[in-house]
Enzyme design. Structure first.
Site, PDB file in Angstrom:
ATOM      1  N   GLU A   1       2.123   1.835  -3.400  1.00 60.06           N
ATOM      2  CA  GLU A   1       1.056   2.408  -4.247  1.00 60.06           C
ATOM      3  C   GLU A   1       1.059   3.937  -4.143  1.00 60.06           C
ATOM      4  O   GLU A   1       0.933   4.641  -5.142  1.00 60.06           O
ATOM      5  CB  GLU A   1      -0.295   1.832  -3.827  1.00 60.06           C
ATOM      6  N   HIS A   2       1.215   4.461  -2.945  1.00 57.73           N
ATOM      7  CA  HIS A   2       1.291   5.920  -2.769  1.00 57.73           C
ATOM      8  C   HIS A   2       2.491   6.500  -3.506  1.00 57.73           C
ATOM      9  O   HIS A   2       2.408   7.541  -4.158  1.00 57.73           O
ATOM     10  CB  HIS A   2       1.402   6.258  -1.281  1.00 57.73           C
TER      11      HIS A   2
ATOM     12  N   HIS B   1       0.823  -1.207   0.000  1.00 50.38           N
ATOM     13  CA  HIS B   1       0.000   0.000   0.000  1.00 50.38           C
ATOM     14  C   HIS B   1       0.861   1.264   0.000  1.00 50.38           C
ATOM     15  O   HIS B   1       0.557   2.233  -0.708  1.00 50.38           O
ATOM     16  CB  HIS B   1      -0.927  -0.015   1.215  1.00 50.38           C
TER      17      HIS B   1
ATOM     18  N   GLU C   1      -3.582   8.317   7.305  1.00 50.52           N
ATOM     19  CA  GLU C   1      -4.700   7.558   6.723  1.00 50.52           C
ATOM     20  C   GLU C   1      -5.102   6.414   7.641  1.00 50.52           C
ATOM     21  O   GLU C   1      -6.287   6.178   7.889  1.00 50.52           O
ATOM     22  CB  GLU C   1      -4.293   7.017   5.349  1.00 50.52           C
TER      23      GLU C   1
END
Length: 459
Positions: A74-75, A71, A151
């Site tokens: 992905e950022h 994840h 987040e």
């Protein structure tokens, strides 16, 4: 939360019906010399195209101490290359009237753009560039990992039901990598370095670990020509052999309590269940999918009718079951008790409905109605070229043949009342059950959280 997740998961992972429209527009498959797969689905109803690049890596490929890498990468994929500096990717897509985003799950990571059909080459050029030429700078990582930490704080730490869901998954999965949250544990995020991300990128982001899926108003041969032009020169990698880490056999009920500031109590029950196998022709997952809709298939389903309206024991209650995934997963039931009712009363009512499924056959009319609902939902999903691409990409990246999508509705139609009773007896048992309860603590002035687990976080 779970019911919304269930709808989203159905849209994402369940497949299209075998109707005439689908049969008229087959999927065209190509392979590049570097091992990259290209799948193209024609849909000429509107002059638009969805382009997706899927990587066969997600949180279930990660190990303890390094959770959240997929994840976080992905950022970082939006932080630029030598050709395109940070932020330019999104500006180019927006300047061409498009939309783009990405998502990470347990089993895959994917990037997509929705564009006017004549702009497809723009997305292919950009995706090919960042597949092998991403620049992961220390200062950019230092800023972005703080975004990821925030987040996680917003979606999990400050959301009591999401926090309970995360702890529930950790309790239900002991040896399976589904034990870990997609976004990663906070301690792992705190210790993650730019070198960790560089290593993860270099290991998994290669054409021989990727699939390009294009759906929309396109010519398949032209898509193949463009894909070959932009992705063809990329060198493949030697991919590590990923060993399957399956779940140990459960030997009895597991139960946890999560104490967190919240307004309402919350219950999650999960039973260890199989998913549709890659090779065998097992009908049990299809029967479990129909069983899920019998309990939670709209206002006329058993949970809404009996537990919410008649008994008034539940403020909300729903089910979740994903038929397709890389590893076996869970049949989930979640809910909030109605005002004046307790978690124990809600769980008792849920167990009574399960017992009824185990003892009585579903009647013909109810079974026909549920099957019609499931098949209709598959037909409606075809209205979106995005979801057509999503369904193809998710299947192929989890190890399935994309053609399984054509067979799903037919399989649902074959499910019998006896098969539903049999899977209820076999799988919905206490020895396969994990229960998590949110015990609300005083808010002390804190803002009450809202549902929203981060199983598939978007940027």
């Amino acid at each position: 939360m779970l019911r919304n997740l269930s709808r989203a998961a159905a849209a994402a992972f369940l497949c299209l019906s075998g109707t005439a429209a689908l049969a008229d527009n087959p999927v065209h498959s190509y392979d590049l010399d570097n091992g990259m797969k290209i799948l193209v689905k024609e849909d000429h109803r509107a002059p638009v195209v969805t382009s997706m690049v899927w990587y066969k890596v997600g949180s279930s490929y990660e190990h303890d101490g390094q959770t959240g890498l997929s994840h976080a990468l992905e950022h970082m994929m939006f932080k630029g290359t030598d050709k395109h500096p940070p932020g330019e990717f999104s500006k180019i897509i927006a300047a061409n009237g498009g939309r783009e985003n990405a998502f990470t799950s347990r089993d895959f990571t994917a990037y997509f753009q929705n564009l006017e059909k004549g702009r497809l080459e723009i997305s292919l050029e950009l995706e090919a560039d960042r597949m092998r030429h991403l620049k992961i700078l220390d200062d950019e990582f230092a800023k972005e990992i703080q975004v990821v930490i925030e987040e996680r704080r917003m979606r999990t730490e400050d959301e009591p039901e999401a926090l309970t869901s995360e702890r529930f998954n950790a309790a239900a999965h002991v040896t399976s990598p589904y034990h870990n949250p997609v976004i990663g544990w906070m301690t792992d995020l705190d210790q993650m370095t730019a070198d960790d991300i560089r290593s993860w990128y270099q290991t998994w982001y290669a054409p021989n670990n990727a699939t390009l899926v294009v759906a929309g108003d396109v010519n398949p041969e032209e898509v193949y020509r463009l894909a070959k032009k932009h992705f063809g020169p990329l060198q493949p990698s030697v991919l590590p052999k990923s060993k399957l880490r399956t779940e140990v056999e459960q030997k009895g009920e597991r139960r946890i309590t999560v104490k967190a500031p919240a307004e309402l109590p919350y219950l999650i029950m999960g039973y260890q269940t199989p998913v549709i196998p890659v090779t065998d022709d097992n009908m049990e997952p299809y029967a479990l999918a129909v069983l899920s809709s019998i309990l939670d298939g709209g206002n006329s389903a058993r949970f809404a009718k009996r537990l919410v309206r008649e008994q008034q024991v539940a403020a909300s209650v729903g089910t979740g079951y994903d038929s397709f995934s890389r590893l076996d997963s869970l049949f989930l039931i979640e809910g909030n008790p109605a005002q004046g009712k307790t978690i124990a009363e809600l769980e008792k009512a849920i167990r009574a409905e399960i017992k009824r499924l185990q003892s009585d056959l579903v009647n013909t009319d109810e079974l026909a109605r549920v099957k019609a609902q499931v098949v209709a939902s598959k037909v409606y999903e075809k209205d979106s070229v995005f979801y057509q691409a999503m369904q193809i990409g998710s299947l192929i990246t989890q190890g399935y043949d994309w053609k399984l999508g054509d067979q799903y509705a037919d399989k649902i139609q074959q499910v019998t009342a006896e098969q539903i009773r049999d899977v209820a007896r076999k799988y919905l048992t206490d020895d396969r059950l994990t229960v998590a309860v949110l015990d609300p603590q005083p808010l002390d002035g804190k803002r009450p959280g809202h549902s929203g687990a981060a199983n598939m976080p978007l940027r």
